[in-house]
Design an enzyme around this catalytic site. Structure first.
Site, mmCIF file in Angstrom:
data_model
loop_
_atom_site.group_PDB
_atom_site.id
_atom_site.type_symbol
_atom_site.label_atom_id
_atom_site.label_comp_id
_atom_site.label_asym_id
_atom_site.label_seq_id
_atom_site.Cartn_x
_atom_site.Cartn_y
_atom_site.Cartn_z
ATOM 1 C CE LYS A 15 4.870 2.057 -19.247
ATOM 2 N NZ LYS A 15 4.644 3.282 -19.608
ATOM 3 C CB THR A 61 -3.825 -4.536 -12.941
ATOM 4 O OG1 THR A 61 -2.737 -3.397 -11.890
ATOM 5 C CG2 THR A 61 -4.958 -3.543 -13.971
ATOM 6 C CE LYS A 65 -2.124 -6.483 -9.356
ATOM 7 N NZ LYS A 65 0.098 -6.686 -9.364
ATOM 8 C CD GLU A 77 3.046 -23.264 -1.399
ATOM 9 O OE1 GLU A 77 4.118 -23.584 -2.260
ATOM 10 O OE2 GLU A 77 3.073 -23.572 -0.589
ATOM 11 N N GLY A 129 0.259 -4.741 -0.703
ATOM 12 C CA GLY A 129 -0.379 -5.256 -1.119
ATOM 13 C C GLY A 129 0.893 -6.199 -2.106
ATOM 14 N N PRO A 153 5.440 -0.584 11.740
ATOM 15 C CG PRO A 153 7.035 -0.159 13.150
ATOM 16 C CD PRO A 153 5.612 0.667 12.588
ATOM 17 C CG MET A 214 9.423 -4.491 -6.628
ATOM 18 S SD MET A 214 8.984 -5.512 -5.599
ATOM 19 C CE MET A 214 7.248 -5.486 -6.476
HETATM 20 P P1 ATR Z 1 0.184 -1.347 -2.377
HETATM 21 O O1 ATR Z 1 -0.792 -2.866 -3.132
HETATM 22 O O2 ATR Z 1 0.932 -1.032 -3.551
HETATM 23 O O3 ATR Z 1 1.536 -2.330 -1.374
HETATM 24 P P2 ATR Z 1 -0.795 -0.392 -0.085
HETATM 25 O O4 ATR Z 1 -1.052 -1.661 0.756
HETATM 26 O O5 ATR Z 1 -1.439 0.566 -0.085
HETATM 27 O O6 ATR Z 1 -0.804 -0.408 -1.404
HETATM 28 O O7 ATR Z 1 0.573 0.042 0.711
HETATM 29 C C1 ATR Z 1 1.357 0.668 0.210
HETATM 30 C C2 ATR Z 1 2.403 0.235 1.295
HETATM 31 O O8 ATR Z 1 3.860 1.927 1.152
HETATM 32 C C3 ATR Z 1 2.575 0.608 2.619
HETATM 33 O O9 ATR Z 1 4.069 -0.413 3.003
HETATM 34 C C4 ATR Z 1 3.038 1.290 2.807
HETATM 35 O O10 ATR Z 1 3.354 1.937 4.278
HETATM 36 P P3 ATR Z 1 2.557 2.167 5.895
HETATM 37 O O11 ATR Z 1 2.246 0.653 5.433
HETATM 38 O O12 ATR Z 1 2.747 2.256 6.673
HETATM 39 O O13 ATR Z 1 1.126 2.889 5.127
HETATM 40 C C5 ATR Z 1 3.971 2.240 1.903
HETATM 41 N N1 ATR Z 1 4.021 3.844 2.417
HETATM 42 C C6 ATR Z 1 3.073 4.623 1.114
HETATM 43 N N2 ATR Z 1 4.113 6.048 1.501
HETATM 44 C C7 ATR Z 1 4.684 5.609 1.811
HETATM 45 C C8 ATR Z 1 6.117 6.956 2.618
HETATM 46 N N3 ATR Z 1 6.044 7.883 2.103
HETATM 47 N N4 ATR Z 1 6.952 6.297 2.992
HETATM 48 C C9 ATR Z 1 7.230 5.194 4.008
HETATM 49 N N5 ATR Z 1 6.262 3.807 3.479
HETATM 50 C C10 ATR Z 1 4.938 4.680 2.371
#
Ligand code: ATR
Length: 272
Positions: A15, A61, A65, A77, A129, A153, A214
């Site tokens: 967009k 995007t 990134k 920073e 990210g 975690p 978000m």
């Molecule tokens: P982005 O750059 O969009 O943050 P990413 O680095 O792949 O993409 O991170 C996705 C995030 O969504 C992670 O925090 C992921 O949790 P994990 O680190 O445990 O994979 C989280 N995530 C994705 N699907 C999820 C789900 N169904 N339930 C809980 N957390 C989820």
């Protein structure tokens, strides 16, 4: 006419050209804004081409990134700490890399929604990210404390390690939320895109809590539905953040701050 663009892959869903064209009209700026699809592995070449042809700035995007961090001669920073760049500016001093995602989120919450983050209890869900990009700007608003939880975690622990001296921060898994309430709960996971719910206890939302996803799209995301059902008083998607981060990029390039509200309204109307 100064040239700008957004670069990503895929890019058809963006967009940004609509948003920046609206900003340019509103602020009387003589500029164009296109969408560029760069092949995977071809990001730096595409940026170099755009720059050589006189381009003044790019939004970056998915999935580039992190690549954009390497391309920049200087980083702000917040881009340095996020280890992600969503805005590039080309001028005599070289290539500046910035990250406006976090300040966009903070502005949307504090300015559009009118909810201060100062002394608040914040829950940031996710450690990818997107979460990394917003952590420093959130901390800079001086929350009482900020808990980052993630399905894995360890990733939340690793994420906060770099920000340890920046505020009252903790990390953990979903189990660590038990028996706690938050003023502001932010979903920075990609779970909404898969239509999935997060394992959040209903009592972590309060009647005056803000639940901020978000992600954005038509209708409520699963996180928003969950927050409403759990009694959160204020629930929103990330469309306002999308426009606010674009406004910060526009400001970095043009030195003028556009009004985000009419542009958010335009996008909502276009969704109907
Ligand atoms: P982005 O750059 O969009 O943050 P990413 O680095 O792949 O993409 O991170 C996705 C995030 O969504 C992670 O925090 C992921 O949790 P994990 O680190 O445990 O994979 C989280 N995530 C994705 N699907 C999820 C789900 N169904 N339930 C809980 N957390 C989820």
């Amino acid at each position: 006419t100064d040239r700008y663009a957004v670069i990503g892959n895929p890019i058809s869903q963006t967009k940004s050209p609509l948003i920046h064209a609206a900003f340019a009209r509103q602020c009387g700026q003589d500029m164009s804004y296109a969408a560029i699809s760069a092949p995977i592995g071809g990001f730096s070449q595409a940026v170099a081409d755009f720059c050589r042809e006189g381009g003044k700035g790019l939004n970056v995007t998915i999935p580039f990134k992190v690549d954009a961090v390497m391309i920049a001669d200087h980083l702000t920073e917040r881009a340095q700490l996020a280890q992600a760049v969503n805005t590039l500016r080309f001028d005599e001093s070289g290539v500046l890399g910035d990250n406006t995602d976090g300040i966009g989120l903070v502005h949307d919450i504090q300015v559009r929604l009118g909810i201060s983050l100062r002394h608040k209890r914040i829950l940031l869900i996710g450690a990818g990210g997107v979460a990394r990009g917003v952590l420093l700007p959130l901390l800079e608003e001086g929350p009482a404390r900020l808990l980052v939880v993630n399905r894995t975690p360890d990733k939340a622990e690793a994420l906060i390690a770099r920000f340890a001296d920046r505020g009252h921060l903790a990390a953990g898994g979903f189990a660590d939320i038990a028996d706690q309430q938050f003023d502001v709960l932010i979903n920075a996971t990609s779970a909404s895109f898969g239509g999935e719910c997060l394992p959040l206890p209903a009592d972590c939302f309060a009647p005056d809590s803000l639940a901020y996803d978000m992600a954005y799209g038509r209708g409520n995301t699963p996180f928003m539905t969950q927050a409403l059902a759990s009694g959160a008083g204020f629930v929103t998607d990330g469309l306002g953040m999308l426009v606010a981060q674009a406004a910060e990029s526009f400001f970095l390039w043009r030195g003028v701050r556009p009004d985000v509200l009419p542009v958010i309204e335009m996008l909502i109307a276009a969704q109907r």
